[in-house]
Design a protein around this motif. Structure first.
Motif, mmCIF file in Angstrom:
data_model
loop_
_atom_site.group_PDB
_atom_site.id
_atom_site.type_symbol
_atom_site.label_atom_id
_atom_site.label_comp_id
_atom_site.label_asym_id
_atom_site.label_seq_id
_atom_site.Cartn_x
_atom_site.Cartn_y
_atom_site.Cartn_z
ATOM 1 N N GLY A 104 0.825 -1.218 0.000
ATOM 2 C CA GLY A 104 0.000 0.000 0.000
ATOM 3 C C GLY A 104 0.852 1.258 0.000
ATOM 4 N N ALA A 105 1.960 1.242 0.761
ATOM 5 C CA ALA A 105 2.858 2.400 0.797
ATOM 6 C C ALA A 105 3.564 2.599 -0.543
ATOM 7 C CB ALA A 105 3.879 2.231 1.917
ATOM 8 N N VAL A 106 4.007 1.497 -1.157
ATOM 9 C CA VAL A 106 4.642 1.594 -2.484
ATOM 10 C C VAL A 106 3.630 2.124 -3.498
ATOM 11 C CG1 VAL A 106 5.640 0.247 -4.382
ATOM 12 C CG2 VAL A 106 6.372 -0.184 -2.026
ATOM 13 N N ALA A 107 2.408 1.614 -3.425
ATOM 14 C CA ALA A 107 1.358 2.059 -4.347
ATOM 15 C C ALA A 107 1.075 3.548 -4.196
ATOM 16 C CB ALA A 107 0.085 1.251 -4.111
ATOM 17 N N LEU A 108 1.065 4.023 -2.966
ATOM 18 C CA LEU A 108 0.854 5.456 -2.734
ATOM 19 C C LEU A 108 1.983 6.269 -3.356
ATOM 20 C CD1 LEU A 108 -0.893 7.636 -1.441
ATOM 21 C CD2 LEU A 108 0.369 7.279 0.687
ATOM 22 N N GLY A 109 3.213 5.791 -3.222
ATOM 23 C CA GLY A 109 4.354 6.462 -3.856
ATOM 24 C C GLY A 109 4.224 6.502 -5.371
ATOM 25 N N VAL A 110 3.737 5.409 -5.956
ATOM 26 C CA VAL A 110 3.534 5.370 -7.407
ATOM 27 C C VAL A 110 2.477 6.386 -7.818
ATOM 28 C CG1 VAL A 110 2.646 3.929 -9.296
ATOM 29 C CG2 VAL A 110 4.354 3.005 -7.723
ATOM 30 N N HIS A 111 1.390 6.487 -7.038
ATOM 31 C CA HIS A 111 0.360 7.470 -7.382
ATOM 32 C C HIS A 111 0.864 8.899 -7.243
ATOM 33 C CE1 HIS A 111 -3.043 4.512 -7.500
ATOM 34 N NE2 HIS A 111 -3.182 5.247 -8.576
ATOM 35 N N LEU A 112 1.726 9.152 -6.289
ATOM 36 C CA LEU A 112 2.312 10.489 -6.172
ATOM 37 C C LEU A 112 3.195 10.796 -7.381
ATOM 38 C CD1 LEU A 112 3.167 10.543 -2.357
ATOM 39 C CD2 LEU A 112 1.287 11.718 -3.524
ATOM 40 N N THR A 113 3.913 9.794 -7.879
ATOM 41 C CA THR A 113 4.733 9.971 -9.086
ATOM 42 C C THR A 113 3.856 10.267 -10.296
ATOM 43 O OG1 THR A 113 6.390 8.458 -8.199
ATOM 44 C CG2 THR A 113 6.432 8.853 -10.576
ATOM 45 N N VAL A 114 2.785 9.494 -10.437
ATOM 46 C CA VAL A 114 1.850 9.721 -11.548
ATOM 47 C C VAL A 114 1.219 11.108 -11.433
ATOM 48 C CG1 VAL A 114 -0.368 8.959 -12.508
ATOM 49 C CG2 VAL A 114 1.414 7.293 -12.005
ATOM 50 N N GLY A 115 0.893 11.515 -10.203
ATOM 51 C CA GLY A 115 0.343 12.853 -9.990
ATOM 52 C C GLY A 115 1.313 13.938 -10.424
ATOM 53 N N ALA A 116 2.604 13.738 -10.172
ATOM 54 C CA ALA A 116 3.617 14.714 -10.590
ATOM 55 C C ALA A 116 3.686 14.805 -12.106
ATOM 56 C CB ALA A 116 4.978 14.331 -10.012
ATOM 57 N N ILE A 117 3.567 13.669 -12.785
ATOM 58 C CA ILE A 117 3.566 13.676 -14.258
ATOM 59 C C ILE A 117 2.351 14.437 -14.767
ATOM 60 C CG2 ILE A 117 3.356 12.234 -16.325
ATOM 61 C CD1 ILE A 117 4.928 10.061 -14.740
ATOM 62 N N MET A 118 1.197 14.216 -14.132
ATOM 63 C CA MET A 118 -0.017 14.904 -14.570
ATOM 64 C C MET A 118 0.030 16.396 -14.271
ATOM 65 S SD MET A 118 -3.158 12.301 -14.070
ATOM 66 C CE MET A 118 -2.675 11.489 -12.584
ATOM 67 N N ALA A 127 -7.725 14.996 -21.761
ATOM 68 C CA ALA A 127 -7.461 13.594 -21.419
ATOM 69 C C ALA A 127 -6.959 13.432 -20.000
ATOM 70 C CB ALA A 127 -6.443 13.009 -22.397
ATOM 71 N N PHE A 128 -6.337 14.469 -19.446
ATOM 72 C CA PHE A 128 -5.752 14.346 -18.119
ATOM 73 C C PHE A 128 -6.745 14.628 -16.996
ATOM 74 C CE2 PHE A 128 -2.103 14.800 -20.835
ATOM 75 C CZ PHE A 128 -1.274 13.809 -20.337
ATOM 76 N N ARG A 129 -7.864 15.255 -17.303
ATOM 77 C CA ARG A 129 -8.836 15.549 -16.240
ATOM 78 C C ARG A 129 -9.385 14.288 -15.582
ATOM 79 N NH1 ARG A 129 -11.808 20.633 -18.996
ATOM 80 N NH2 ARG A 129 -10.095 22.090 -18.694
ATOM 81 N N PRO A 130 -9.886 13.298 -16.382
ATOM 82 C CA PRO A 130 -10.367 12.081 -15.714
ATOM 83 C C PRO A 130 -9.238 11.304 -15.033
ATOM 84 C CG PRO A 130 -10.727 11.944 -18.097
ATOM 85 C CD PRO A 130 -10.179 13.289 -17.795
ATOM 86 N N LEU A 131 -8.048 11.358 -15.611
ATOM 87 C CA LEU A 131 -6.911 10.668 -14.999
ATOM 88 C C LEU A 131 -6.553 11.304 -13.655
ATOM 89 C CD1 LEU A 131 -4.560 10.033 -18.056
ATOM 90 C CD2 LEU A 131 -5.956 8.370 -16.834
ATOM 91 N N TRP A 132 -6.673 12.622 -13.573
ATOM 92 C CA TRP A 132 -6.373 13.306 -12.323
ATOM 93 C C TRP A 132 -7.365 12.880 -11.240
ATOM 94 C CZ3 TRP A 132 -2.568 15.422 -9.980
ATOM 95 C CH2 TRP A 132 -2.774 16.246 -8.870
ATOM 96 N N LYS A 133 -8.647 12.784 -11.600
ATOM 97 C CA LYS A 133 -9.657 12.343 -10.636
ATOM 98 C C LYS A 133 -9.394 10.906 -10.193
ATOM 99 C CE LYS A 133 -13.297 15.419 -12.170
ATOM 100 N NZ LYS A 133 -14.597 15.560 -12.813
ATOM 101 N N LEU A 134 -9.012 10.057 -11.161
ATOM 102 C CA LEU A 134 -8.687 8.673 -10.818
ATOM 103 C C LEU A 134 -7.507 8.607 -9.858
ATOM 104 C CD1 LEU A 134 -8.885 6.549 -14.094
ATOM 105 C CD2 LEU A 134 -10.126 6.177 -11.979
ATOM 106 N N ALA A 135 -6.480 9.416 -10.106
ATOM 107 C CA ALA A 135 -5.285 9.404 -9.255
ATOM 108 C C ALA A 135 -5.637 9.808 -7.826
ATOM 109 C CB ALA A 135 -4.208 10.321 -9.824
ATOM 110 N N GLN A 136 -6.506 10.792 -7.691
ATOM 111 C CA GLN A 136 -6.908 11.228 -6.356
ATOM 112 C C GLN A 136 -7.676 10.126 -5.634
ATOM 113 O OE1 GLN A 136 -9.033 14.752 -7.525
ATOM 114 N NE2 GLN A 136 -7.324 16.090 -7.029
ATOM 115 N N MET A 137 -8.626 9.501 -6.326
ATOM 116 C CA MET A 137 -9.412 8.426 -5.719
ATOM 117 C C MET A 137 -8.525 7.221 -5.401
ATOM 118 S SD MET A 137 -13.051 8.677 -7.816
ATOM 119 C CE MET A 137 -12.835 7.041 -8.379
ATOM 120 N N ASP A 138 -7.590 6.927 -6.310
ATOM 121 C CA ASP A 138 -6.711 5.783 -6.096
ATOM 122 C C ASP A 138 -5.775 6.006 -4.916
ATOM 123 O OD1 ASP A 138 -7.953 4.675 -8.254
ATOM 124 O OD2 ASP A 138 -6.281 4.946 -9.636
#
Length: 191
Positions: A104-118, A127-138
């Protein structure tokens, strides 16, 4: 570095796809429904980025059909995790909380990385708006997995894992069904 929209979408699809695979593989030996549901969120995120990449090169009709396909796949995967949760409830196996917390901690780090890319793509296409919402929920889902792991460690019961995992999977199923229906309605309209 991430100023190119197709490159950023491809990178997000690959990163989240790899993490989805890693988390789904960890969910089996950990006997965790919450990890399986969270892996599903990564698979969804990877599919969303892939479909957004595919849709950027196509017509509006193609984009509408990809939304419908994505929703159906989400609903099917969510239903599958709900079945896994019901099976684990009947078997009564207690998951391994240390694996849940670590992944779970590694996954959170991955989502923070994806958030930085977005965030680097703020001025880019829709295209990035729905991805941003997904990243927040994830990211909330990752925190829920960590909390479920801690609760399993404290209670020595599978109930926290089943509640979190079942809720995440059920929400995933309903969201996928809603997305599929809205994509079907949009696909039926003329562009």
């Amino acid at each position: 570095m991430y100023g190119n929209e197709p490159y950023a979408l491809a990178l997000i699809a690959v990163i989240t796809g790899i993490m989805g695979f890693v988390e789904s593989m960890a969910a089996v030996p950990a006997a965790s429904t919450a990890l399986a549901a969270d892996a599903l969120a990564f698979v969804q995120h990877s599919m969303s980025a892939g479909f957004a990449l595919w849709g950027t090169a196509g017509t509006i009709t193609r984009q509408r059909w990809t939304v419908q396909l994505q929703g159906f796949v989400m609903a099917i995967l969510g239903a599958l995790v709900c079945v896994i949760a019901a099976r684990r409830f009947m078997l009564g196996s207690v998951p391994y909380p240390s694996i849940m917390i670590a992944i779970g901690a590694v996954a959170l780090g991955v989502h923070l990385t994806v958030g930085a890319i977005m965030l680097a793509q703020r001025g880019q296409a829709l295209a990035f708006r729905p991805l941003w919402k997904l990243a927040q929920m994830d990211a909330v889902g990752n925190v829920a997995v960590i909390a479920a792991g801690a609760a399993v460690a404290l209670t020595r019961s599978n109930i926290p894992d089943l509640v979190i995992g079942g809720a995440m999977a059920g929400l995933f199923f309903l969201s996928g069904w809603r997305i599929a229906l809205s994509g079907r309605l949009d696909a039926g309209r003329t562009p």
